[in-house]
Design a protein around this motif. Sequence first.
Motif, PDB file in Angstrom:
ATOM      1  N   ALA A 257     -32.327 -36.322 -17.475  1.00 49.35           N
ATOM      2  CA  ALA A 257     -30.901 -37.132 -17.280  1.00 49.35           C
ATOM      3  C   ALA A 257     -30.308 -36.580 -19.146  1.00 49.35           C
ATOM      4  O   ALA A 257     -29.822 -36.561 -18.997  1.00 49.35           O
ATOM      5  N   GLU A 258     -30.371 -36.863 -19.865  1.00 51.24           N
ATOM      6  CA  GLU A 258     -30.874 -36.572 -21.279  1.00 51.24           C
ATOM      7  C   GLU A 258     -30.031 -34.744 -21.257  1.00 51.24           C
ATOM      8  O   GLU A 258     -28.786 -34.085 -21.984  1.00 51.24           O
ATOM      9  N   GLU A 259     -30.901 -33.645 -20.374  1.00 49.98           N
ATOM     10  CA  GLU A 259     -30.614 -32.564 -20.685  1.00 49.98           C
ATOM     11  C   GLU A 259     -29.406 -32.162 -19.543  1.00 49.98           C
ATOM     12  O   GLU A 259     -29.025 -31.031 -19.673  1.00 49.98           O
ATOM     13  N   GLY A 260     -28.981 -33.434 -19.195  1.00 48.96           N
ATOM     14  CA  GLY A 260     -28.041 -32.912 -17.802  1.00 48.96           C
ATOM     15  C   GLY A 260     -28.344 -32.454 -16.780  1.00 48.96           C
ATOM     16  O   GLY A 260     -27.753 -31.996 -16.325  1.00 48.96           O
ATOM     17  N   GLY A 261     -29.217 -32.817 -16.437  1.00 47.97           N
ATOM     18  CA  GLY A 261     -30.295 -32.843 -15.133  1.00 47.97           C
ATOM     19  C   GLY A 261     -29.808 -32.624 -14.077  1.00 47.97           C
ATOM     20  O   GLY A 261     -30.262 -32.922 -12.866  1.00 47.97           O
ATOM     21  N   PHE A 262     -29.318 -34.367 -13.991  1.00 50.72           N
ATOM     22  CA  PHE A 262     -28.691 -34.808 -12.626  1.00 50.72           C
ATOM     23  C   PHE A 262     -27.416 -34.695 -12.946  1.00 50.72           C
ATOM     24  O   PHE A 262     -25.653 -34.629 -13.408  1.00 50.72           O
ATOM     25  N   LEU A 263     -26.794 -34.759 -11.432  1.00 50.41           N
ATOM     26  CA  LEU A 263     -24.698 -34.696 -11.321  1.00 50.41           C
ATOM     27  C   LEU A 263     -24.799 -36.060 -11.219  1.00 50.41           C
ATOM     28  O   LEU A 263     -23.758 -36.593 -11.223  1.00 50.41           O
ATOM     29  N   GLU A 264     -25.743 -37.062 -10.829  1.00 49.87           N
ATOM     30  CA  GLU A 264     -25.089 -38.159 -10.281  1.00 49.87           C
ATOM     31  C   GLU A 264     -26.781 -38.941 -10.651  1.00 49.87           C
ATOM     32  O   GLU A 264     -27.075 -38.500 -10.701  1.00 49.87           O
ATOM     33  N   TRP A 265     -26.440 -40.567 -12.175  1.00 50.07           N
ATOM     34  CA  TRP A 265     -27.390 -41.132 -11.387  1.00 50.07           C
ATOM     35  C   TRP A 265     -27.189 -42.978 -12.256  1.00 50.07           C
ATOM     36  O   TRP A 265     -25.899 -42.413 -12.510  1.00 50.07           O
ATOM     37  N   ALA A 266     -28.128 -43.291 -11.595  1.00 44.32           N
ATOM     38  CA  ALA A 266     -28.195 -44.995 -11.953  1.00 44.32           C
ATOM     39  C   ALA A 266     -29.616 -45.491 -11.858  1.00 44.32           C
ATOM     40  O   ALA A 266     -30.339 -45.203 -11.416  1.00 44.32           O
ATOM     41  N   GLU A 267     -29.054 -46.695 -12.361  1.00 43.50           N
ATOM     42  CA  GLU A 267     -30.336 -47.652 -12.656  1.00 43.50           C
ATOM     43  C   GLU A 267     -29.905 -48.956 -10.935  1.00 43.50           C
ATOM     44  O   GLU A 267     -29.238 -49.259 -11.392  1.00 43.50           O
ATOM     45  N   TYR A 268     -31.329 -48.793 -10.739  1.00 40.22           N
ATOM     46  CA  TYR A 268     -31.282 -50.120  -9.641  1.00 40.22           C
ATOM     47  C   TYR A 268     -32.349 -51.398  -9.663  1.00 40.22           C
ATOM     48  O   TYR A 268     -33.279 -50.176  -9.840  1.00 40.22           O
ATOM     49  N   SER A 269     -32.296 -52.859  -9.846  1.00 39.62           N
ATOM     50  CA  SER A 269     -33.960 -53.232  -9.652  1.00 39.62           C
ATOM     51  C   SER A 269     -34.515 -52.693 -11.245  1.00 39.62           C
ATOM     52  O   SER A 269     -35.811 -52.080 -10.578  1.00 39.62           O
ATOM     53  N   GLY A 270     -33.997 -51.810 -11.872  1.00 40.94           N
ATOM     54  CA  GLY A 270     -35.119 -51.743 -12.711  1.00 40.94           C
ATOM     55  C   GLY A 270     -35.823 -49.876 -12.576  1.00 40.94           C
ATOM     56  O   GLY A 270     -37.296 -49.298 -13.456  1.00 40.94           O
ATOM     57  N   ASN A 271     -34.809 -49.482 -11.479  1.00 37.12           N
ATOM     58  CA  ASN A 271     -36.090 -48.121 -11.335  1.00 37.12           C
ATOM     59  C   ASN A 271     -34.610 -47.137 -10.998  1.00 37.12           C
ATOM     60  O   ASN A 271     -33.346 -47.801 -11.137  1.00 37.12           O
ATOM     61  N   CYS A 272     -34.620 -45.931 -11.602  1.00 38.29           N
ATOM     62  CA  CYS A 272     -33.760 -44.944 -11.947  1.00 38.29           C
ATOM     63  C   CYS A 272     -33.486 -44.070 -10.358  1.00 38.29           C
ATOM     64  O   CYS A 272     -34.607 -43.599  -9.893  1.00 38.29           O
ATOM     65  N   TYR A 273     -32.034 -43.065  -9.805  1.00 38.83           N
ATOM     66  CA  TYR A 273     -32.141 -42.989  -8.408  1.00 38.83           C
ATOM     67  C   TYR A 273     -31.427 -42.028  -9.783  1.00 38.83           C
ATOM     68  O   TYR A 273     -30.360 -41.945 -10.118  1.00 38.83           O
ATOM     69  N   GLY A 274     -31.449 -40.860  -8.968  1.00 35.24           N
ATOM     70  CA  GLY A 274     -30.164 -40.162  -9.011  1.00 35.24           C
ATOM     71  C   GLY A 274     -30.142 -38.687  -8.398  1.00 35.24           C
ATOM     72  O   GLY A 274     -31.289 -37.986  -7.909  1.00 35.24           O
ATOM     73  N   THR A 275     -29.274 -37.983  -8.360  1.00 38.57           N
ATOM     74  CA  THR A 275     -29.446 -36.188  -7.532  1.00 38.57           C
ATOM     75  C   THR A 275     -29.553 -35.064  -8.900  1.00 38.57           C
ATOM     76  O   THR A 275     -28.570 -35.053  -9.188  1.00 38.57           O
ATOM     77  N   PRO A 276     -30.332 -34.607  -8.656  1.00 41.11           N
ATOM     78  CA  PRO A 276     -31.543 -33.547  -8.965  1.00 41.11           C
ATOM     79  C   PRO A 276     -29.796 -32.205  -8.981  1.00 41.11           C
ATOM     80  O   PRO A 276     -29.749 -31.873  -7.766  1.00 41.11           O
ATOM     81  N   ARG A 277     -29.368 -31.186 -10.504  1.00 37.84           N
ATOM     82  CA  ARG A 277     -27.966 -30.494 -10.318  1.00 37.84           C
ATOM     83  C   ARG A 277     -28.808 -29.136  -9.579  1.00 37.84           C
ATOM     84  O   ARG A 277     -28.182 -28.666  -8.935  1.00 37.84           O
TER      85      ARG A 277
END
Length: 188
Positions: free
Chosen positions: A64-84
């Motif tokens: 995420a820090e490297e810009g590797g996701f188009l979007e991401w969020a944290e839900y219930s302590g877990n992260c979910y995202g779309t890999p660029r």
Amino acid sequence: MRHGNLFVVSGPSGTGKGTLIARLLEEVPDAWLSVSATTRRPRPGEEEGVSYYFLTKEEFLSLAEEGGFLEWAEYSGNCYGTPRASVEREMAAGRQVILEIEVQGALQVREKMPEAHLVFIEPPSLEELERRLRGRGTETDDVVDMRMRTALVELSQKMEYDYRLVNDDLDEATRQLVAYVNEIAEQQ
């Protein structure tokens, strides 16, 4: 070969997004459903790279820090995202990439990829949406009430989308979605 495009599909829970996307994938041979990354543990039957890309929290946050996701969020302590990278790879190969994500994620994608085509799936009415949610028989009244409140917020943002369709007849909604994807893919 057609030019690859990115289609982001959103809408309230119970509008039939998953069913419409499954039908779209059957009818559009060059369509590809993006696979999300998550930090949660795999559930029985889930496969790496098919269900999700399973990452440690450290791997996820580094990407995420490297810009590797188009979007991401944290839900219930877990992260979910779309890999660029996977989205860009499939688009470069001429695929019609489909993301099924919630409204906030869709707006994040729009910021990073303004050329993305945002599609909003609406219920015929709020009454019908509630009937569908209750008809599942899988959620408590509190969960249905929460989903209905979330639906109101999501519906208030539908004008941010490029294309909106009402899923009151599954065959007609499928026809409209397939036609939209094919129209965009043929324009390029």
